[in-house]
Design a protein around this motif. Structure first.
Motif, short mmCIF file in Angstrom:
data_model
loop_
_atom_site.label_atom_id
_atom_site.label_comp_id
_atom_site.label_asym_id
_atom_site.label_seq_id
_atom_site.Cartn_x
_atom_site.Cartn_y
_atom_site.Cartn_z
N GLY B 278 -49.93 -6.99 10.24
CA GLY B 278 -51.39 -6.91 10.26
C GLY B 278 -51.93 -5.66 9.60
O GLY B 278 -51.22 -4.66 9.46
N ASP B 279 -53.19 -5.72 9.18
CA ASP B 279 -53.84 -4.53 8.63
C ASP B 279 -55.24 -4.41 9.23
O ASP B 279 -55.55 -5.09 10.21
N PRO B 347 -53.30 -17.35 5.05
CA PRO B 347 -52.67 -16.79 3.84
C PRO B 347 -53.49 -16.98 2.55
O PRO B 347 -53.47 -16.10 1.70
N ALA B 348 -54.19 -18.11 2.40
CA ALA B 348 -54.93 -18.34 1.16
C ALA B 348 -56.34 -18.83 1.43
O ALA B 348 -56.56 -19.71 2.25
N ARG B 349 -57.30 -18.25 0.71
CA ARG B 349 -58.68 -18.69 0.81
C ARG B 349 -59.12 -19.24 -0.54
O ARG B 349 -58.94 -18.59 -1.57
N ILE B 350 -59.62 -20.45 -0.54
CA ILE B 350 -60.13 -21.04 -1.78
C ILE B 350 -61.64 -20.90 -1.80
O ILE B 350 -62.31 -21.35 -0.87
N GLU B 351 -62.13 -20.28 -2.85
CA GLU B 351 -63.58 -20.11 -2.97
C GLU B 351 -64.10 -21.12 -3.99
O GLU B 351 -63.54 -21.26 -5.06
N ASP B 368 -52.45 -11.47 1.67
CA ASP B 368 -51.49 -10.35 1.75
C ASP B 368 -51.86 -9.19 0.84
O ASP B 368 -51.78 -8.04 1.24
N THR B 369 -52.31 -9.49 -0.39
CA THR B 369 -52.61 -8.42 -1.35
C THR B 369 -54.10 -8.30 -1.63
O THR B 369 -54.54 -7.31 -2.21
N GLY B 370 -54.87 -9.31 -1.25
CA GLY B 370 -56.29 -9.30 -1.55
C GLY B 370 -56.61 -9.77 -2.97
O GLY B 370 -57.78 -9.94 -3.32
N GLU B 371 -55.57 -9.98 -3.80
CA GLU B 371 -55.78 -10.43 -5.18
C GLU B 371 -56.47 -11.80 -5.24
O GLU B 371 -56.28 -12.63 -4.37
N THR B 394 -43.50 -11.18 -0.86
CA THR B 394 -44.22 -9.91 -0.80
C THR B 394 -44.25 -9.36 0.63
O THR B 394 -44.00 -8.18 0.86
N MET B 395 -44.53 -10.24 1.57
CA MET B 395 -44.58 -9.80 2.98
C MET B 395 -43.21 -9.30 3.44
O MET B 395 -43.12 -8.35 4.21
#
Lengths: 479, 479
Positions: B278-279, B347-351, B368-371, B394-395
């Motif tokens: 977590g962050d 884990p993934a958000r689709i805009e 995870d990276t915000g990219e 990555t995690m």
């Protein structure tokens, strides 16, 4: 003959209750030798079977927007006791924790008997606005009730292990009414999948769940002619909300009480399935619910052992991708294996002998009818699927016949009295309390409930007062 | 800014324990406002996440021949107390039931603290011959231990809700040793899937589980530098068998004692996953375990609302057959939704905005990276699968770095003392009790355990006595 001996049981028609106890032990569902009365150990096979059943329930619940939660198993006395009508229904049956380690506790804790009280206590923090409603949650947890009557495995226990309790929260009473109707629909679908026949009745006002506006019970009849309650769906209206201060802000910014419902089932669902479908060789499990759908039994002839074993193994591998299948290659005689897997209710047994290996077919014995059929290897999977459908249809019809034989539609008090010692008996009822009570007194048993408005406009007369009948009421000896 | 406010938490690096409490509440894992101290309500999202984690464990257990059972939650005092070394470990922490309804009970009942005692009592009836061995069972049940130290959600609780306890039974001590090795392998695979780094240590003799020959602990390190025990695998040899008279007949018809093991994990597994990954925006959940893998957030531009919503809906339908996906079409601003689903660790958000609908692509933001990356509709599923693999890699790397930063390999007592206030510290150890105790005294903390034979033949010297080192020992502050 000695092979059979290990799996012999008291015939079901001679003494159902002994048959039941023996079958659930020999089929390895439960071990009843637990050192606390009314509590039982679930064996791997029984646990898997009950899990399959609960998976059906969970699927139906998730499809209709119910979400699983977990509330602790221990409830403070002050929370449990807040609603006196509710606690009155449970006060003699609570398991009380009074000590922690070597110290006495300050406030007694109850093992949960059911979770309405504690959920409402916590949920008043979750619900603030109409936007939070409806809210539908459930949990599957053990609950504890100190039964003082004679305990019976799965039927009357002190630890209900698989208590599925649903709890829902609504803006209006009408929404709660609709929800209870949905709950009944869920239960009907559930018992349809279990191939367990039932009636759905509203309980009479004098037997409604403590603190409820009304509730429906789903009821079946056991082989001994006693009714078994299989689940209930309860509309509490805003009664609990008032006790636990469960309010929400409506669209106009006004505070209103939440309307709540709850609905529960337990391992009685499995008890009914076992009792209705089982025979003197053991369980019969519907193929969709069976932990093991197919058992392969090699029948070696001298000189052909290797071929038979090889063929059995290849079958096992082939079928495993599509069915739940076991290869019984233990060092026992085939007859012993037949009895063992019949006891466990495995729907299909594949026998593999010399002839099968040479001519590339299998012999399949059906658990439901005992028939043997031959299936060519080339169409094995498709034929097994068809067989399972046919087994399901057959079991369904058997269950319907079973049910119809044990139900009697009486037209007079005399008929009620005559048949209630054997069957579940219906009668036309005007709906007045005094008429219901009179039937109860005459018959010596309590009403199960009634199908609301069943006789409205039919011209039927109440069997007590002769006025126009509204409902179809049901009465029986009960578990 | 106000959108963010609802999801603001104390920074993890400032005060880890507050961060943890705030995140598990805001991500809707637990509700800590339960009226019994040390017990918590599992909310739907948290329950589903923990279920996914337990499904990994159950798969690993079933693959290795362990079968699920259920033993009652209530154990008679006489059974629990039979093995004095065992009960001594629990005597201060038992929840005792002393009353049933309005009556006092004859023999006190304990809420199960763990199930060795009661299982052995019952299993001596299951096991008679060498043919019944090995026997491998497990259950996932709540257990109750009255913790007197400060309670912490998931980390130190009085009701462990997801206690997976495995219990196994073997003919020989060697078989039990092999089983414990298998248990450690299962745990390693399990924590690898959770992307939680760990060490496996044998506990020192003075800290072995009550009544055990030896046990392994699996341990991770939390962001505050404290060690967290994540599971244990215990070899009891025939100690319990002697107490509970657990015997079998061997091939020669001789009676022998059964050798037993047990191994357990709990919701601490989730606590570790949350804490390590977590962050300050909330959880990060490995894609395979995420209750929701993809959230679709429509970003409507004036005049394009219908097109954006339609496109979002079609995406939702399309992806649902392959992923666990939610369309967030609630009446909230996109920024609020971003924060909400980041907090929950999706884990993934689709805009989906105007540009996306016109050019037939989607913008995907990685948790995870915000990219943000753009993916063409034609290869959406494949690209998402690849993205999830990359997120997992990555995690995993992040977790390895995290772990390495918090571990120190000391070569002297001074180094142990210097680093143990921040990190989990290893040191070369000869294996003598007095040397182990001296390090404990100097450091002010207990040994976690040691990696057996790690330094054998390496030439390393024990940091206390200077003799040849055998093991790599570990020490840290602990939960």
């Amino acid at each position: 003959m000695s092979e059979r001996k290990a799996f012999e049981v008291t015939p079901k028609e001679v003494e159902f209750s002994r048959w039941f106890d023996e079958v659930i032990f020999k089929a390895e569902i439960l071990d009843e030798r637990y050192p606390v009365k009314g509590m039982y150990v679930w064996l791997p096979y029984g646990y898997q079977l009950m899990e399959n059943i609960m998976n059906v329930m969970e699927r139906l619940l998730r499809e209709t927007g119910h979400r699983r939660v977990y509330f602790p198993g221990v409830v403070p006395e002050s929370v449990l006791g807040r609603e006196f009508r509710f606690i009155k229904g449970f006060e003699d049956s609570i398991f009380w924790i009074t000590a922690l380690g070597r110290k006495k506790i300050q406030e007694r804790l109850a093992l949960r008997p059911t979770s309405e009280a504690i959920m409402y206590e916590v949920l008043k923090r979750w619900i603030t606005s109409y936007k939070d409603l409806p809210l539908r949650i459930y949990q599957i947890v053990p609950v504890y009730r100190y039964e003082t009557k004679a305990t019976r495995p799965m039927l009357r226990v002190r630890e209900i292990v698989f208590f599925k309790e649903g709890h829902t929260f609504h803006a209006t009473y009408e929404d709660a009414v609709k929800q209870v109707d949905l709950e009944v629909e869920i239960y009907k679908k559930f018992y349809d999948e279990l191939l367990v026949p039932y009636i759905v009745v509203k309980t009479p006002p004098w037997d409604t769940f403590p603190g409820a506006k009304y509730n429906y019970d789903i009821v079946t009849i056991m082989p001994d002619g006693k009714a078994l309650e299989l689940g209930s769906a309860i509309n509490f209206g805003d009664l609990f909300a008032k006790t636990y201060d469960l309010v929400y802000m409506d669209q106009n910014g006004e505070k209103r009480y939440v309307n709540t419902t709850s609905f529960g089932i337990s391992e009685r669902s499995l008890a009914a399935m076992i009792s209705i479908h089982g025979d003197n060789r053991g369980l019969k499990i519907p193929p969709k619910l069976a932990p093991i759908q197919v058992v392969i039994v090699p029948i070696p002839t001298k000189g052909y052992e290797d071929k038979v074993n090889e063929f059995s193994k290849s079958l096992h591998e082939r079928l495993s991708s599509r069915f739940r299948v076991v290869l019984d290659d233990e060092d026992e005689r085939p007859g012993f294996k037949f009895y063992r897997w019949e006891m466990k209710g495995v729907p299909a047994r594949i026998e593999v002998g010399r002839e099968e290996t040479e001519k590339q077919f299998v012999t399949v014995a059906r658990r439901d009818t005992g028939e043997r059929v031959k299936i060519n290897l080339s169409e094995l999977e498709e034929e097994l699927e068809k067989l399972f459908e046919d087994i399901e249809d057959t079991m369904k019809k058997q269950a319907e016949n079973y049910f119809n034989e044990r139900v009697y539609h009486a037209e007079s008090i005399e008929e009620v009295k005559e048949h209630v010692t054997q069957k579940m008996v219906s009668f036309p009822w005007c709906g007045l309390d005094e008429c219901g009570h009179e039937v109860e007194e005459e018959a010596g048993y309590g009403l199960l409930g009634y199908e609301e408005g069943y006789y409205e406009g039919s011209g039927k007369k109440c069997i007590v007062c002769g006025r126009e009948a509204k409902h179809r009421a049901w009465i029986a000896r009960s578990y």
